[in-house]
Design a protein around this motif. Structure first.
Motif, PDB file in Angstrom:
ATOM      1  N   LYS A  61       0.869  -1.174   0.000  1.00  0.00           N
ATOM      2  CA  LYS A  61       0.000   0.000   0.000  1.00  0.00           C
ATOM      3  C   LYS A  61       0.905   1.222   0.000  1.00  0.00           C
ATOM      4  O   LYS A  61       1.822   1.322   0.822  1.00  0.00           O
ATOM      5  CB  LYS A  61      -0.898  -0.007   1.235  1.00  0.00           C
ATOM      6  N   VAL A  62       0.667   2.156  -0.928  1.00  0.00           N
ATOM      7  CA  VAL A  62       1.547   3.308  -1.111  1.00  0.00           C
ATOM      8  C   VAL A  62       0.759   4.615  -1.139  1.00  0.00           C
ATOM      9  O   VAL A  62      -0.451   4.620  -1.350  1.00  0.00           O
ATOM     10  CB  VAL A  62       2.370   3.178  -2.417  1.00  0.00           C
ATOM     11  N   ARG A  63       1.503   5.704  -0.958  1.00  0.00           N
ATOM     12  CA  ARG A  63       0.936   7.055  -1.089  1.00  0.00           C
ATOM     13  C   ARG A  63       1.872   7.858  -1.986  1.00  0.00           C
ATOM     14  O   ARG A  63       3.089   7.845  -1.794  1.00  0.00           O
ATOM     15  CB  ARG A  63       0.826   7.721   0.276  1.00  0.00           C
ATOM     16  N   ASP A  64       1.309   8.573  -2.965  1.00  0.00           N
ATOM     17  CA  ASP A  64       2.142   9.401  -3.842  1.00  0.00           C
ATOM     18  C   ASP A  64       2.236  10.832  -3.303  1.00  0.00           C
ATOM     19  O   ASP A  64       1.662  11.148  -2.261  1.00  0.00           O
ATOM     20  CB  ASP A  64       1.662   9.360  -5.292  1.00  0.00           C
ATOM     21  N   HIS A  70       0.846  13.470  -4.117  1.00  0.00           N
ATOM     22  CA  HIS A  70      -0.419  14.204  -4.088  1.00  0.00           C
ATOM     23  C   HIS A  70      -1.379  13.661  -3.031  1.00  0.00           C
ATOM     24  O   HIS A  70      -2.477  14.169  -2.888  1.00  0.00           O
ATOM     25  CB  HIS A  70      -1.080  14.155  -5.466  1.00  0.00           C
ATOM     26  N   GLY A  71      -0.968  12.601  -2.339  1.00  0.00           N
ATOM     27  CA  GLY A  71      -1.787  12.017  -1.285  1.00  0.00           C
ATOM     28  C   GLY A  71      -2.649  10.852  -1.736  1.00  0.00           C
ATOM     29  O   GLY A  71      -3.378  10.280  -0.937  1.00  0.00           O
ATOM     30  N   THR A  72      -2.576  10.480  -3.000  1.00  0.00           N
ATOM     31  CA  THR A  72      -3.338   9.339  -3.513  1.00  0.00           C
ATOM     32  C   THR A  72      -2.795   8.057  -2.890  1.00  0.00           C
ATOM     33  O   THR A  72      -1.590   7.820  -2.897  1.00  0.00           O
ATOM     34  CB  THR A  72      -3.249   9.256  -5.050  1.00  0.00           C
ATOM     35  N   ILE A  73      -3.706   7.220  -2.363  1.00  0.00           N
ATOM     36  CA  ILE A  73      -3.325   5.961  -1.723  1.00  0.00           C
ATOM     37  C   ILE A  73      -3.911   4.800  -2.505  1.00  0.00           C
ATOM     38  O   ILE A  73      -5.051   4.864  -2.950  1.00  0.00           O
ATOM     39  CB  ILE A  73      -3.829   5.919  -0.266  1.00  0.00           C
ATOM     40  N   GLY A  74      -3.107   3.758  -2.684  1.00  0.00           N
ATOM     41  CA  GLY A  74      -3.559   2.561  -3.384  1.00  0.00           C
ATOM     42  C   GLY A  74      -2.548   1.443  -3.212  1.00  0.00           C
ATOM     43  O   GLY A  74      -1.614   1.549  -2.417  1.00  0.00           O
ATOM     44  N   TRP A  75      -2.755   0.386  -3.979  1.00  0.00           N
ATOM     45  CA  TRP A  75      -1.924  -0.822  -3.864  1.00  0.00           C
ATOM     46  C   TRP A  75      -1.153  -1.074  -5.152  1.00  0.00           C
ATOM     47  O   TRP A  75      -1.685  -0.924  -6.240  1.00  0.00           O
ATOM     48  CB  TRP A  75      -2.817  -2.022  -3.581  1.00  0.00           C
ATOM     49  N   ILE A  76       0.115  -1.497  -4.991  1.00  0.00           N
ATOM     50  CA  ILE A  76       0.976  -1.853  -6.122  1.00  0.00           C
ATOM     51  C   ILE A  76       1.584  -3.215  -5.837  1.00  0.00           C
ATOM     52  O   ILE A  76       2.011  -3.502  -4.713  1.00  0.00           O
ATOM     53  CB  ILE A  76       2.093  -0.799  -6.320  1.00  0.00           C
ATOM     54  N   ALA A  77       1.646  -4.061  -6.868  1.00  0.00           N
ATOM     55  CA  ALA A  77       2.318  -5.356  -6.738  1.00  0.00           C
ATOM     56  C   ALA A  77       3.791  -5.098  -6.422  1.00  0.00           C
ATOM     57  O   ALA A  77       4.412  -4.204  -7.000  1.00  0.00           O
ATOM     58  CB  ALA A  77       2.177  -6.159  -8.024  1.00  0.00           C
ATOM     59  N   ASN A  78       4.355  -5.875  -5.501  1.00  0.00           N
ATOM     60  CA  ASN A  78       5.739  -5.670  -5.076  1.00  0.00           C
ATOM     61  C   ASN A  78       6.726  -5.692  -6.235  1.00  0.00           C
ATOM     62  O   ASN A  78       7.736  -4.985  -6.202  1.00  0.00           O
ATOM     63  CB  ASN A  78       6.134  -6.711  -4.031  1.00  0.00           C
ATOM     64  N   LYS A  79       6.449  -6.481  -7.268  1.00  0.00           N
ATOM     65  CA  LYS A  79       7.362  -6.535  -8.418  1.00  0.00           C
ATOM     66  C   LYS A  79       7.429  -5.197  -9.156  1.00  0.00           C
ATOM     67  O   LYS A  79       8.358  -4.954  -9.908  1.00  0.00           O
ATOM     68  CB  LYS A  79       6.959  -7.653  -9.373  1.00  0.00           C
ATOM     69  N   GLY A  80       6.480  -4.313  -8.923  1.00  0.00           N
ATOM     70  CA  GLY A  80       6.461  -2.995  -9.560  1.00  0.00           C
ATOM     71  C   GLY A  80       7.251  -1.941  -8.805  1.00  0.00           C
ATOM     72  O   GLY A  80       7.316  -0.791  -9.229  1.00  0.00           O
TER      73      GLY A  80
END
Length: 153
Positions: free
Chosen positions: A64-67, A69-79
């Protein structure tokens, strides 16, 4: 008794703002941000390579990450890559030859320009030159920028 100690430790823990954030950069030219930790979840956004993201939590192959701009979401670890990148927050910043306002300007970087972290830094307050961080432009130029002017630390 052990459970009470664990609860007390949680209550006495420092506020989340006092803990150093962990950052990673996107690894590929196209990395999808999802609304849940699954490739079947709703895609929200696609990032390019080397975008710095704050990591919040990791669960079974997903982070789970935050950019910036404050957008939060999920990214596969390989990414996600281990490489540390920073992005200029706003306007045009002067990247200087030394960690002081009077040092000559090596180059200027505009908003959203990606810079590689050129020296180890665990947090904005833990850099070799407090308040400044050493960066490298993709063209090879190296200099110092104020910590407050970049995202990724």
């Amino acid at each position: 008794m052990l459970r009470r100690l664990a609860i007390a430790a949680l209550i006495l823990a420092p506020p989340s703002g006092a803990v150093a954030a962990d950052f990673r950069a996107t690894a590929d030219a196209a990395v999808v941000l999802y609304d849940a930790p699954s490739a079947r979840a709703k895609p929200m956004f696609v990032y390019g390579r080397d975008v710095p993201l704050e990591t919040l939590v990791s669960v079974e192959g997903w982070t789970k990450v935050r950019d910036m701009h404050g957008t939060i979401g999920w990214i596969a670890n390989k990414g996600l890559a281990e490489r540390r990148m920073l992005v200029v927050r706003s306007g045009v910043v002067d990247v200087r030859s030394g960690a002081e306002e009077t040092a000559p300007v090596v180059f200027r970087a505009e908003q959203n320009v990606l810079l590689e972290l050129a020296e180890p830094a665990a947090s904005p307050s833990n850099t070799a030159s407090p308040g400044w961080v050493k960066v490298r432009h993709r063209d090879g130029q190296i200099g110092f920028v104020r910590v407050a002017q970049v995202f990724g630390l």
